[in-house]
Design a protein around this motif. Sequence first.
Motif, mmCIF file in Angstrom:
data_model
loop_
_atom_site.group_PDB
_atom_site.id
_atom_site.type_symbol
_atom_site.label_atom_id
_atom_site.label_comp_id
_atom_site.label_asym_id
_atom_site.label_seq_id
_atom_site.Cartn_x
_atom_site.Cartn_y
_atom_site.Cartn_z
ATOM 1 N N THR A 279 -52.210 -51.542 94.825
ATOM 2 C CA THR A 279 -50.790 -51.449 94.561
ATOM 3 C C THR A 279 -50.240 -50.170 95.171
ATOM 4 O OG1 THR A 279 -49.118 -51.329 92.810
ATOM 5 C CG2 THR A 279 -51.254 -50.323 92.351
ATOM 6 N N SER A 280 -48.912 -50.112 95.320
ATOM 7 C CA SER A 280 -48.284 -48.910 95.858
ATOM 8 C C SER A 280 -48.469 -47.718 94.936
ATOM 9 C CB SER A 280 -46.786 -49.159 96.069
ATOM 10 O OG SER A 280 -46.585 -50.225 96.962
ATOM 11 N N ILE A 281 -48.493 -47.999 93.614
ATOM 12 C CA ILE A 281 -48.637 -46.953 92.617
ATOM 13 C C ILE A 281 -49.974 -47.173 91.922
ATOM 14 C CG2 ILE A 281 -47.622 -45.875 90.587
ATOM 15 C CD1 ILE A 281 -44.993 -47.312 91.383
ATOM 16 N N GLU A 282 -50.816 -46.195 91.928
ATOM 17 C CA GLU A 282 -52.121 -46.341 91.293
ATOM 18 C C GLU A 282 -51.937 -46.680 89.819
ATOM 19 O OE1 GLU A 282 -56.261 -43.861 90.532
ATOM 20 O OE2 GLU A 282 -54.651 -43.002 91.736
ATOM 21 N N GLN A 283 -52.638 -47.721 89.369
ATOM 22 C CA GLN A 283 -52.461 -48.218 88.016
ATOM 23 C C GLN A 283 -53.703 -47.939 87.163
ATOM 24 O OE1 GLN A 283 -49.657 -49.794 86.625
ATOM 25 N NE2 GLN A 283 -48.743 -49.013 88.524
ATOM 26 N N THR A 284 -53.444 -47.642 85.906
ATOM 27 C CA THR A 284 -54.527 -47.538 84.933
ATOM 28 C C THR A 284 -54.785 -48.923 84.357
ATOM 29 O OG1 THR A 284 -53.825 -45.316 84.331
ATOM 30 C CG2 THR A 284 -55.286 -46.445 82.799
ATOM 31 N N ASN A 285 -56.018 -49.382 84.409
ATOM 32 C CA ASN A 285 -56.354 -50.669 83.819
ATOM 33 C C ASN A 285 -56.094 -50.620 82.320
ATOM 34 O OD1 ASN A 285 -57.241 -51.597 86.333
ATOM 35 N ND2 ASN A 285 -59.296 -50.791 85.994
ATOM 36 N N THR A 286 -55.405 -51.628 81.801
ATOM 37 C CA THR A 286 -55.012 -51.610 80.395
ATOM 38 C C THR A 286 -56.130 -52.147 79.517
ATOM 39 O OG1 THR A 286 -54.028 -53.814 80.450
ATOM 40 C CG2 THR A 286 -52.623 -51.962 81.068
ATOM 41 N N ALA A 287 -56.163 -51.666 78.290
ATOM 42 C CA ALA A 287 -57.070 -52.163 77.257
ATOM 43 C C ALA A 287 -56.417 -51.875 75.915
ATOM 44 C CB ALA A 287 -58.437 -51.505 77.346
ATOM 45 N N ASP A 288 -56.140 -52.915 75.150
ATOM 46 C CA ASP A 288 -55.480 -52.763 73.857
ATOM 47 C C ASP A 288 -56.324 -53.431 72.782
ATOM 48 O OD1 ASP A 288 -52.945 -51.547 74.746
ATOM 49 O OD2 ASP A 288 -52.651 -53.468 75.749
ATOM 50 N N VAL A 289 -56.496 -52.740 71.683
ATOM 51 C CA VAL A 289 -57.149 -53.336 70.526
ATOM 52 C C VAL A 289 -56.077 -53.630 69.483
ATOM 53 C CG1 VAL A 289 -57.691 -51.072 69.501
ATOM 54 C CG2 VAL A 289 -58.978 -53.106 68.821
ATOM 55 N N MET A 290 -56.131 -54.838 68.919
ATOM 56 C CA MET A 290 -55.144 -55.292 67.942
ATOM 57 C C MET A 290 -55.855 -55.844 66.728
ATOM 58 S SD MET A 290 -52.727 -57.113 70.780
ATOM 59 C CE MET A 290 -54.015 -56.952 72.022
ATOM 60 N N VAL A 291 -55.423 -55.436 65.559
ATOM 61 C CA VAL A 291 -55.978 -55.903 64.296
ATOM 62 C C VAL A 291 -54.826 -56.386 63.434
ATOM 63 C CG1 VAL A 291 -57.315 -55.315 62.251
ATOM 64 C CG2 VAL A 291 -57.886 -54.263 64.448
ATOM 65 N N GLY A 292 -54.911 -57.627 62.976
ATOM 66 C CA GLY A 292 -53.817 -58.185 62.190
ATOM 67 C C GLY A 292 -54.299 -59.184 61.167
ATOM 68 N N ALA A 293 -53.350 -59.780 60.478
ATOM 69 C CA ALA A 293 -53.645 -60.771 59.449
ATOM 70 C C ALA A 293 -52.532 -61.806 59.432
ATOM 71 C CB ALA A 293 -53.773 -60.106 58.082
ATOM 72 N N SER A 294 -52.931 -63.073 59.356
ATOM 73 C CA SER A 294 -51.968 -64.167 59.238
ATOM 74 C C SER A 294 -51.950 -64.643 57.792
ATOM 75 C CB SER A 294 -52.347 -65.327 60.165
ATOM 76 O OG SER A 294 -52.211 -64.960 61.521
ATOM 77 N N PHE A 295 -50.768 -64.616 57.215
ATOM 78 C CA PHE A 295 -50.592 -65.051 55.833
ATOM 79 C C PHE A 295 -49.703 -66.284 55.823
ATOM 80 C CE2 PHE A 295 -48.262 -65.009 51.777
ATOM 81 C CZ PHE A 295 -49.328 -65.057 50.898
ATOM 82 N N TRP A 296 -50.213 -67.384 55.214
ATOM 83 C CA TRP A 296 -49.460 -68.634 55.173
ATOM 84 C C TRP A 296 -48.715 -68.727 53.842
ATOM 85 C CZ3 TRP A 296 -53.478 -68.208 58.448
ATOM 86 C CH2 TRP A 296 -53.297 -68.741 59.723
ATOM 87 N N LEU A 297 -47.385 -68.705 53.926
ATOM 88 C CA LEU A 297 -46.557 -68.831 52.741
ATOM 89 C C LEU A 297 -46.604 -70.244 52.196
ATOM 90 C CD1 LEU A 297 -43.471 -66.836 54.062
ATOM 91 C CD2 LEU A 297 -45.437 -65.974 52.759
ATOM 92 N N ARG A 298 -46.751 -71.203 53.090
ATOM 93 C CA ARG A 298 -46.925 -72.618 52.775
ATOM 94 C C ARG A 298 -47.507 -73.256 54.020
ATOM 95 N NH1 ARG A 298 -41.443 -75.803 52.039
ATOM 96 N NH2 ARG A 298 -42.956 -77.478 52.296
ATOM 97 N N PRO A 299 -47.953 -74.496 53.956
ATOM 98 C CA PRO A 299 -48.574 -75.080 55.147
ATOM 99 C C PRO A 299 -47.707 -74.952 56.398
ATOM 100 C CG PRO A 299 -48.953 -76.490 53.272
ATOM 101 C CD PRO A 299 -48.031 -75.395 52.791
ATOM 102 N N GLY A 300 -48.241 -74.236 57.409
ATOM 103 C CA GLY A 300 -47.567 -74.068 58.679
ATOM 104 C C GLY A 300 -46.689 -72.832 58.779
ATOM 105 N N LEU A 301 -46.142 -72.352 57.683
ATOM 106 C CA LEU A 301 -45.211 -71.234 57.694
ATOM 107 C C LEU A 301 -45.981 -69.925 57.507
ATOM 108 C CD1 LEU A 301 -42.190 -70.485 57.838
ATOM 109 C CD2 LEU A 301 -42.163 -70.603 55.331
ATOM 110 N N PHE A 302 -45.936 -69.041 58.509
ATOM 111 C CA PHE A 302 -46.801 -67.873 58.494
ATOM 112 C C PHE A 302 -46.025 -66.586 58.767
ATOM 113 C CE2 PHE A 302 -46.447 -68.924 62.947
ATOM 114 C CZ PHE A 302 -46.408 -67.683 63.580
ATOM 115 N N VAL A 303 -46.647 -65.479 58.363
ATOM 116 C CA VAL A 303 -46.227 -64.119 58.717
ATOM 117 C C VAL A 303 -47.470 -63.410 59.222
ATOM 118 C CG1 VAL A 303 -45.310 -61.929 57.897
ATOM 119 C CG2 VAL A 303 -44.410 -64.070 56.973
#
Length: 440
Positions: A279-303
């Motif tokens: 690339t024209s601009i030297e890039q830092t290779n990205t690496a992201d760690v993500m930790v989360g939780a899915s909570f179902w309020l009712r079937p199909g409906l999530f936060v």
Amino acid sequence: MRARGTLLALAGLLSFGGQVSAQGASGTRTVARDEVRSWILEIDGREWAVRPGAPTTLGDTGLIRLVGSAHTLPRGLFSFSLFRDNFARDPKGTDFAVHGFTLGFGVTDELEIFGAVGIENRLKAHYLEEPGGPNEYPFPRTPWETGFGDVRFGGKYALLNGSQGNGVSLALRAFFKVATAEAALGLGTGEASLGGDAVVSKALGRGSELHAIAGYEWNTNPDSPDTLAGGASSAAAADLFDGPVFVANAFRWGVGLNAPASSRLQLQAELSGKVYGNTSIEQTNTADVMVGASFWLRPGLFVRPAYVLALGYDGRGRDVSFAKRSGLNISIGYHGGTLCCEIHTPPPPTPAPANRPPTVSASCSPSTVLPGQVSECRATASDPDGDPLTYAWSAGSGRISGSNAEASLDTAGIGAGDCAPVTVKVSDGRGGNDEATSRV
């Protein structure tokens, strides 16, 4: 998709939790109806337990950002979400937040189409004196910018269904970016891009799954900007880039884990990033760690909230605080779920054959006695079903004793010349009986 399946998915007639599956004779993983902890879909006359799901910020079924799953929405089911995706990039202190929505739809049981729209992109840039910025946002003009983001859409096709065999699923995912973000504000490149991923999912037991992706994206080179960061002139821009602006193509990678924690909660973790080419601009290779939780309020409906931490930095930039490397991702929406295991309904038990009654005959010896003598009586019985038999003896006169196949008749008190009838009744305990009489 049958209408009943959609109604069951929305109504949620059953509770939540992990699936307990077994291997059916046909190779399909099955689960008993009373072991289902999610909801049930009926497709082409077959009932399936649903695996709760949620969309990535790209819009397909998966984890949090890049890591999709090899599962797809069944035919006729849909997903949508409102999301905030926050992440940091080089130079240090560069912060992005994308606010948008996603849509997904099951065209067939194997094909899912999806899309994502960045309604509002927010850019905080601390690299105005640096030679350009991150690959996807190379032209910032001011420290703060807000505007419409890019539109992405694509499709995912499931090649191998983990409900069969050893629980390994395989899918191919393709996507296209429409350059709707305002490049003049540094909110995008102003050019289209496309890419594709191979997606693998592996069931680990107790409802947990491991997911991985590997793919590539091709980015179109943007036009040279009139000015660059810090107000550089077009001549300075040409000197800085030494010719046309080239953004990098990238190898995409990611791994993730999804594990049920309770009947309504699933924990999720994702590690993903990109490895950039020339690339024209030297890039830092990205690496992201993500930790989360899915909570179902009712079937199909999530936060689903998630914490995001950027791991890859090259040291550029003024802001080096650890807090600036982190962000918050949150998604709220609905997902119809994916198919997990076929409901196994055992065949009704074979009805027992109709009962056949026993038969019995009786005889007494001697059959002629003097008054007061004893005659021994015997019953000969059989049951065609082999049922155990019980015996009941009775006599018209005299005194009879015995409870099995043999009895004794005491003729005391019977007048000379009289006849004493002796009757035995047998029963098989299932409503079948027979009786026979002998005379002394």
